[in-house]
Design an enzyme around this catalytic site. Structure first.
Site, PDB file in Angstrom:
ATOM      1  N   PRO A 126      40.587 -17.839  -6.689  1.00  0.00           N
ATOM      2  CA  PRO A 126      40.230 -18.889  -5.728  1.00  0.00           C
ATOM      3  C   PRO A 126      41.140 -20.110  -5.877  1.00  0.00           C
ATOM      4  O   PRO A 126      41.772 -20.278  -6.933  1.00  0.00           O
ATOM      5  CB  PRO A 126      38.791 -19.249  -6.108  1.00  0.00           C
ATOM      6  CG  PRO A 126      38.335 -18.234  -7.069  1.00  0.00           C
ATOM      7  CD  PRO A 126      39.524 -17.572  -7.652  1.00  0.00           C
ATOM      8  N   PRO A 127      41.206 -20.935  -4.864  1.00  0.00           N
ATOM      9  CA  PRO A 127      42.066 -22.110  -4.923  1.00  0.00           C
ATOM     10  C   PRO A 127      41.655 -23.052  -6.048  1.00  0.00           C
ATOM     11  O   PRO A 127      40.469 -23.165  -6.365  1.00  0.00           O
ATOM     12  CB  PRO A 127      41.847 -22.803  -3.569  1.00  0.00           C
ATOM     13  CG  PRO A 127      40.979 -21.938  -2.764  1.00  0.00           C
ATOM     14  CD  PRO A 127      40.480 -20.829  -3.595  1.00  0.00           C
ATOM     15  N   GLY A 128      42.645 -23.694  -6.633  1.00  0.00           N
ATOM     16  CA  GLY A 128      42.368 -24.722  -7.637  1.00  0.00           C
ATOM     17  C   GLY A 128      42.013 -24.200  -9.009  1.00  0.00           C
ATOM     18  O   GLY A 128      41.568 -24.944  -9.870  1.00  0.00           O
ATOM     19  N   LYS A 186      46.465 -21.391 -10.869  1.00  0.00           N
ATOM     20  CA  LYS A 186      47.521 -20.380 -10.764  1.00  0.00           C
ATOM     21  C   LYS A 186      48.900 -21.023 -10.814  1.00  0.00           C
ATOM     22  O   LYS A 186      49.776 -20.593 -11.557  1.00  0.00           O
ATOM     23  CB  LYS A 186      47.355 -19.573  -9.464  1.00  0.00           C
ATOM     24  CG  LYS A 186      46.036 -18.836  -9.400  1.00  0.00           C
ATOM     25  CD  LYS A 186      45.901 -18.046  -8.135  1.00  0.00           C
ATOM     26  CE  LYS A 186      45.765 -18.888  -6.904  1.00  0.00           C
ATOM     27  NZ  LYS A 186      44.547 -19.699  -6.838  1.00  0.00           N
ATOM     28  N   THR A 187      49.050 -22.068 -10.026  1.00  0.00           N
ATOM     29  CA  THR A 187      50.340 -22.751 -10.019  1.00  0.00           C
ATOM     30  C   THR A 187      50.610 -23.359 -11.389  1.00  0.00           C
ATOM     31  O   THR A 187      51.729 -23.308 -11.901  1.00  0.00           O
ATOM     32  CB  THR A 187      50.345 -23.851  -8.950  1.00  0.00           C
ATOM     33  OG1 THR A 187      49.771 -23.318  -7.770  1.00  0.00           O
ATOM     34  CG2 THR A 187      51.731 -24.333  -8.661  1.00  0.00           C
ATOM     35  N   HIS A 228      11.337 -33.180   3.953  1.00  0.00           N
ATOM     36  CA  HIS A 228      12.232 -32.013   3.975  1.00  0.00           C
ATOM     37  C   HIS A 228      12.748 -31.712   2.559  1.00  0.00           C
ATOM     38  O   HIS A 228      12.625 -30.589   2.067  1.00  0.00           O
ATOM     39  CB  HIS A 228      13.402 -32.312   4.923  1.00  0.00           C
ATOM     40  CG  HIS A 228      14.362 -31.186   5.100  1.00  0.00           C
ATOM     41  ND1 HIS A 228      14.388 -30.402   6.224  1.00  0.00           N
ATOM     42  CD2 HIS A 228      15.336 -30.697   4.292  1.00  0.00           C
ATOM     43  CE1 HIS A 228      15.332 -29.487   6.104  1.00  0.00           C
ATOM     44  NE2 HIS A 228      15.932 -29.645   4.930  1.00  0.00           N
ATOM     45  N   GLU A 229      13.258 -32.747   1.912  1.00  0.00           N
ATOM     46  CA  GLU A 229      13.803 -32.533   0.569  1.00  0.00           C
ATOM     47  C   GLU A 229      12.695 -32.195  -0.428  1.00  0.00           C
ATOM     48  O   GLU A 229      12.872 -31.353  -1.313  1.00  0.00           O
ATOM     49  CB  GLU A 229      14.586 -33.765   0.091  1.00  0.00           C
ATOM     50  CG  GLU A 229      15.780 -34.146   0.967  1.00  0.00           C
ATOM     51  CD  GLU A 229      16.744 -32.997   1.222  1.00  0.00           C
ATOM     52  OE1 GLU A 229      16.809 -32.069   0.398  1.00  0.00           O
ATOM     53  OE2 GLU A 229      17.416 -33.007   2.265  1.00  0.00           O
ATOM     54  N   ASP A 277      20.795 -25.385   6.090  1.00  0.00           N
ATOM     55  CA  ASP A 277      19.919 -24.414   5.412  1.00  0.00           C
ATOM     56  C   ASP A 277      19.899 -23.104   6.188  1.00  0.00           C
ATOM     57  O   ASP A 277      20.012 -22.016   5.611  1.00  0.00           O
ATOM     58  CB  ASP A 277      18.475 -24.930   5.350  1.00  0.00           C
ATOM     59  CG  ASP A 277      18.369 -26.235   4.586  1.00  0.00           C
ATOM     60  OD1 ASP A 277      19.238 -26.469   3.737  1.00  0.00           O
ATOM     61  OD2 ASP A 277      17.424 -26.993   4.853  1.00  0.00           O
TER      62      ASP A 277
HETATM   63  P1  ADP Z   1      45.947 -23.060  -7.644  1.00  0.00           P
HETATM   64  O1  ADP Z   1      47.404 -22.859  -7.656  1.00  0.00           O
HETATM   65  O2  ADP Z   1      45.194 -21.982  -8.331  1.00  0.00           O
HETATM   66  O3  ADP Z   1      45.367 -23.357  -6.298  1.00  0.00           O
HETATM   67  P2  ADP Z   1      46.606 -25.310  -9.259  1.00  0.00           P
HETATM   68  O4  ADP Z   1      47.286 -24.599 -10.349  1.00  0.00           O
HETATM   69  O5  ADP Z   1      47.470 -25.984  -8.268  1.00  0.00           O
HETATM   70  O6  ADP Z   1      45.616 -24.350  -8.510  1.00  0.00           O
HETATM   71  O7  ADP Z   1      45.576 -26.336  -9.898  1.00  0.00           O
HETATM   72  C1  ADP Z   1      45.436 -27.639  -9.442  1.00  0.00           C
HETATM   73  C2  ADP Z   1      45.134 -28.594 -10.557  1.00  0.00           C
HETATM   74  O8  ADP Z   1      43.891 -28.302 -11.149  1.00  0.00           O
HETATM   75  C3  ADP Z   1      46.113 -28.510 -11.682  1.00  0.00           C
HETATM   76  O9  ADP Z   1      47.218 -29.317 -11.451  1.00  0.00           O
HETATM   77  C4  ADP Z   1      45.303 -28.970 -12.882  1.00  0.00           C
HETATM   78  O10 ADP Z   1      45.299 -30.363 -12.950  1.00  0.00           O
HETATM   79  C5  ADP Z   1      43.909 -28.526 -12.548  1.00  0.00           C
HETATM   80  N1  ADP Z   1      43.570 -27.262 -13.222  1.00  0.00           N
HETATM   81  C6  ADP Z   1      43.245 -26.098 -12.629  1.00  0.00           C
HETATM   82  N2  ADP Z   1      42.953 -25.149 -13.549  1.00  0.00           N
HETATM   83  C7  ADP Z   1      43.118 -25.704 -14.739  1.00  0.00           C
HETATM   84  C8  ADP Z   1      42.999 -25.225 -16.088  1.00  0.00           C
HETATM   85  N3  ADP Z   1      42.635 -23.977 -16.359  1.00  0.00           N
HETATM   86  N4  ADP Z   1      43.239 -26.081 -17.088  1.00  0.00           N
HETATM   87  C9  ADP Z   1      43.609 -27.348 -16.814  1.00  0.00           C
HETATM   88  N5  ADP Z   1      43.750 -27.863 -15.599  1.00  0.00           N
HETATM   89  C10 ADP Z   1      43.509 -27.069 -14.546  1.00  0.00           C
END
Ligand code: ADP
Length: 646
Positions: free
Chosen positions: A237-239, A242-243, A459-460, A534
Site C-alpha cells: 500500500p502507499p506510504g 517502498k521508495t 447518532h454518535e 455509515d
Molecule cells: P511508498 O513509496 O511506499 O509509497 P515512501 O517510501 O515514499 O512510501 O514513504 C513515505 C515516507 O514515509 C518516507 O519518506 C518515510 O518518512 C515514511 N516511512 C514509511 N515507511 C517507513 C518505515 N518503515 N520506516 C521509517 N519511515 C517510513
C-alpha cells in the site's frame, strides 16, 4: 543533485535555439537603423506647428508619402529665419536632390487633408500637396520573413518544452526526447538513507539487503552455479516505505542508482517510451554494477490488451514490451538489477512477473503494532519530546497507519506543540495529531443548530452503545461531537488487527455502524442524511460478504473476485440476472437484519443511550471511562445475529 544532472546530460550537442531570436532581433535593429538614416531625415515637427508655417507662407512644397508621412520643404526666405533653426537646411543642395526640412506623421489622411485645404484657402495660398509612394524593398522582404522566423522560434520553443528540458538553460533537448529521464545517484551524489532509517519491514529489508550483496559480491553466488536475479518488485500500500527502502539500497550498495517513475517513460509521441527504456538500460549497463529503480511501475506495467476497443494504449504496450525485452536481453553477468515499486500488483501484466524478469516479489505491508513503535522511534529522533512518552500507547492508537502516516503524525504533533507555545511535544499533542489526521481539522465555529447537535449526539451515542454491547464490535476509544473535516461527529474505535475475519465479526461491526441511524429512529422516530458514510461502509461490507468472500448461504461458496485483474467486467457481469437479483436480495437482507438488531438493542437500553447522549452534549468529547461509568463493564449481549424477526 546538481551532479546527477551533469552526469546524464554532459554529452549533449552545443546547439542553442536562442540564436534564432538573436538573428531576428539583429535584423530588426539593423532595419530600423537603415530606415532612419539621419541624412534623409528632416527635422521633426508636428501638424499644429506645420499649419502655422503654412499660414505664415513659409512652406514651399508639401509631399505626402505613403499616405502617412508629410515632408515639408520651406522657402528660401523662411529657412533663414530663427524659428526654423531646428529644421534641416537644404537650399544649398541642387534642386533635384533637395531634402525635406521637416518630416512628420500626421495620422488620419482625410482629416489632415481637410485641415490643410482649409488653411490654404483661408490664407489664400498657392500650395498643392504632392502625393508620392515610396517603396522600401528591404522592409517588405523582412516583413515577409518575420512570420517564418516567429514560426520557427515557436516550434523550437515547443520542442524544448516537450523534451522536458526546460530547466538548465542550455538548449539541445530537442535531440533528447528519446533519452531516459532517470536521475542518477552515484559516488558524486551522496544518498544518506540507510537501512537504519527504515524501521520494521524485517523481511523486506532482508530481501533487499541480499540484492545489495548480489551486486557487491556476485561471485559468492555464481560460483555455486546460481544466477543473480534480474529484478525485484516491491509491492504494498502507499506510504509503507517502498521508495524509502529503494533509496536505502542505493545508500548501502554504493553503486550507481538510476531512479525514475513509470510515468517518466510516457510521452505524447509514439516510440518515445520504448526509446527511453533502451537508453536507460544502455546507461545502466555502461555503469554496471548498477541498480535501476522504477517507482509506480503500474503506469507502464498495466496488463496489456485490456482496452482493445480504445486502441489508445499502444504506446504504453510498446514501452512495456521494450522493458520486457531489455530485461530478458541482459545476461546474468551484466550486474544490473531492476527494482520496481507498485501498490497495484494485481493489475500488472503477468509477463512482468514471470521468472527471469521480476522474479522476486517483496511485500511491504502496513506496519503492525510492533513495527509502528519502531517507526515512531525513527521519526521521534529529531523531535524534542517529553521524557517518558509512551510509545506503546502511541502505536496502539494508530492502527492501520502507514509509515508515511506516522511520519506525518510526528510532524503534526510538533507543529501543534509549537502552536501552543510548548517547550516539548507531549502525549496530548500526539493524540491531537492523530485526531487531526484521521478526522481532518477541527471546526469549532461551524454553525450547528441545537437540534442538529442533539441529533449528532444521539447518532454518535447510538454507535457507542451498540458497539459496547456487541462482542465482536471494535472497542471504543472515544466519541466526539466536535465537527471535524466534513463530519459532524465521530465515534473512534480501536479495531483488532485481524488477519482473518469471521462472519460474526463482520455482522457485529455492521450492526455497530448502523447504530447511529438506529438511535435517531429510536429516539426521534426520524432518520436523516447523517448516516451516509455509515451506509456506504455497511453496503460495501455486505456486498463483499456475498460476492467476494462467499459468506452468504443463499449465494453459496463462490466468489466473483478475480485476483488476476485480467478481466474487468464492464457491462457484462459474470453471473446471470437471476443471481444478480439474489445477490441484491442477500445484501439488502443482511443490512436490514443488522439494522433491526441495532434498533432492538437500543430500545432495550434507551435509558443508557439517553444518559450517554446527554453527557456527550455537555462534554462534547467522552472516552471509554465515561462509557464504563454508564454501562458497567462490557456486557456482550450476544443476540441472534440474524436479527429479530420482521
Ligand atoms: P511508498 O513509496 O511506499 O509509497 P515512501 O517510501 O515514499 O512510501 O514513504 C513515505 C515516507 O514515509 C518516507 O519518506 C518515510 O518518512 C515514511 N516511512 C514509511 N515507511 C517507513 C518505515 N518503515 N520506516 C521509517 N519511515 C517510513
Amino acid at each position: 543533485m546538481a551532479n546527477e544532472k551533469k552526469n546524464i546530460k554532459e554529452n549533449k550537442p552545443k546547439f542553442n535555439p536562442y540564436w534564432i531570436y538573436g538573428i531576428a532581433l539583429a535584423i530588426f535593429i539593423g532595419f530600423q537603423i537603415f530606415n532612419s538614416s539621419g541624412y534623409e531625415d528632416g527635422g521633426i515637427t508636428n501638424p499644429t506647428e506645420f499649419f502655422k508655417f503654412v499660414e505664415n507662407g513659409d512652406v514651399d512644397k508639401v509631399e505626402i508619402v505613403n499616405q502617412r508621412i508629410a515632408k515639408v520643404y520651406l522657402t528660401k526666405e523662411a529657412e533663414a529665419q530663427e524659428i526654423h533653426k531646428k529644421s534641416k537646411p537644404n537650399t544649398l543642395l541642387p534642386t533635384a536632390t533637395r531634402l525635406p526640412n521637416y518630416k512628420f506623421e500626421f495620422g488620419e489622411l482625410e482629416i489632415f487633408q481637410n485641415k490643410l485645404n482649409k488653411v490654404i484657402e483661408d490664407s489664400n495660398l498657392n500650395l498643392e500637396p504632392v502625393y508620392i509612394t515610396e517603396e522600401n524593398h528591404l522592409t517588405d522582404f523582412l516583413l515577409g520573413l518575420l512570420p517564418f522566423i516567429l514560426l520557427i522560434g515557436v516550434w523550437i520553443f515547443i520542442m524544448r518544452r516537450m523534451s522536458g528540458g526546460a530547466g538548465g538553460g542550455a538548449g539541445g533537448q530537442i535531440f533528447n526526447i528519446g533519452k531516459s529521464k532517470a536521475k542518477l545517484f552515484d559516488q558524486n551524489t551522496e544518498v544518506k538513507t540507510t537501512f537504519k532509517d527504515v524501521a520494521g519491514l524485517e523481511g523486506a529489508k532482508e530481501e533487499v539487503q541480499e540484492i545489495v550483496d548480489f551486486l557487491k559480491f556476485p561471485e559468492k553466488y555464481t560460483t555455486l552455479g546460481g544466477k543473480i536475479p534480474k529484478g525485484a518488485l516491491l509491492v504494498g500500500p502507499p506510504g509503507t516505505g517502498k521508495t524509502l527502502l529503494a533509496r536505502a539500497v542505493a545508500g548501502e550498495a554504493k553503486v550507481p542508482f538510476f531512479s525514475l517513475s513509470g510515468s517518466d517513460f510516457v510521452e505524447m509521441f509514439v516510440g518515445v517510451g520504448a526509446s527511453r527504456v533502451r537508453d536507460l538500460f544502455k546507461q545502466a549497463k555502461e555503469k554496471s554494477p548498477s541498480i535501476i529503480f522504477i517507482d509506480e511501475i503500474d503506469a507502464i506495467g498495466r496488463a496489456r490488451g485490456k482496452n482493445a476497443m480504445s486502441g489508445s494504449n499502444d504506446e504504453r504496450e510498446n514501452t512495456l514490451n521494450q522493458l520486457l525485452t531489455e530485461m530478458d536481453g541482459f545476461g546474468t553477468n551484466t550486474n544490473v538489477i531492476v527494482i520496481a515499486a507498485t501498490n497495484r500488483a494485481d493489475i500488472l501484466d503477468k509477463a512482468l512477473m514471470r521468472a527471469g524478469r521480476f522474479d522476486r516479489q517483496i511485500f511491504v505491508d502496513l506496519p503492525d503494532i510492533r513495527e509502528r513503535k519502531e517507526i515512531f522511534e525513527v521519526h521521534l529522533r529529531p523531535l524534542k519530546k517529553e521524557k517518558d512518552l509512551d510509545l506503546d500507547f502511541l502505536s496502539r492508537q494508530t492502527p492501520g497507519f502507514s509509515g508515511a502516516d506516522i511520519a506525518n503524525v510526528c510532524n503534526e504533533a510538533a507543529l501543534i506543540a509549537a502552536r501552543n507555545g510548548k517547550k516539548f511535544v507531549d502525549k496530548q499533542d500526539f493524540l491531537d495529531a492523530v485526531d487531526r489526521i484521521i478526522g481532518g481539522l477541527e471546526k469549532k465555529n461551524k454553525i450547528i443548530t441545537p437540534s442538529e447537535k442533539r441529533a449528532v449526539a444521539y447518532h454518535e451515542a447510538g454507535h457507542a452503545t451498540v458497539s459496547w454491547m456487541l462482542e465482536h464490535a471494535a472497542p471504543l476509544v472515544k466519541v466526539t461531537i466536535v465537527p471535524r473535516g466534513r463530519s459532524l461527529g465521530a465515534a473512534w474505535y480501536l479495531p483488532e488487527e485481524r488477519l482473518i475475519v469471521h462472519p460474526e465479526q463482520m455482522l457485529d461491526e455492521m450492526c455497530a455502524a448502523l447504530g447511529g441511524r438506529a438511535a435517531e429512529k429510536v429516539m426521534f422516530d426520524k432518520i436523516s442524511t447523517g448516516a451516509l458514510s455509515d451506509l456506504e461502509k455497511v453496503t460495501k461490507q455486505a456486498r463483499a460478504m456475498v460476492t467476494i468472500y462467499g459468506l452468504s448461504d443463499k449465494v453459496g461458496n463462490l466468489t466473483y473476485y478475480d485476483s488476476s485483474g485480467q478481466n474487468e467486467y464492464g457491462f457484462t457481469k459474470p453471473y446471470s440476472e437471476k443471481t444478480a437479483e439474489l445477490i441484491d436480495k442477500e445484501i439488502s437482507d443482511i443490512i436490514e437484519n443488522q439494522y433491526r438488531r441495532a434498533i432492538k438493542l437500543l430500545e432495550d437500553n434507551k435509558d443508557k443511550l439517553t444518559e450517554l447522549a446527554e453527557v456527550l452534549l455537555v462534554k462534547e468529547v467522552i472516552f471509554k471511562d465515561n462509557l464504563e461509568k454508564i454501562f458497567g463493564s462490557r456486557p456482550f449481549v450476544v443476540e441472534d445475529r440474524e436479527g429479530p424477526a420482521k
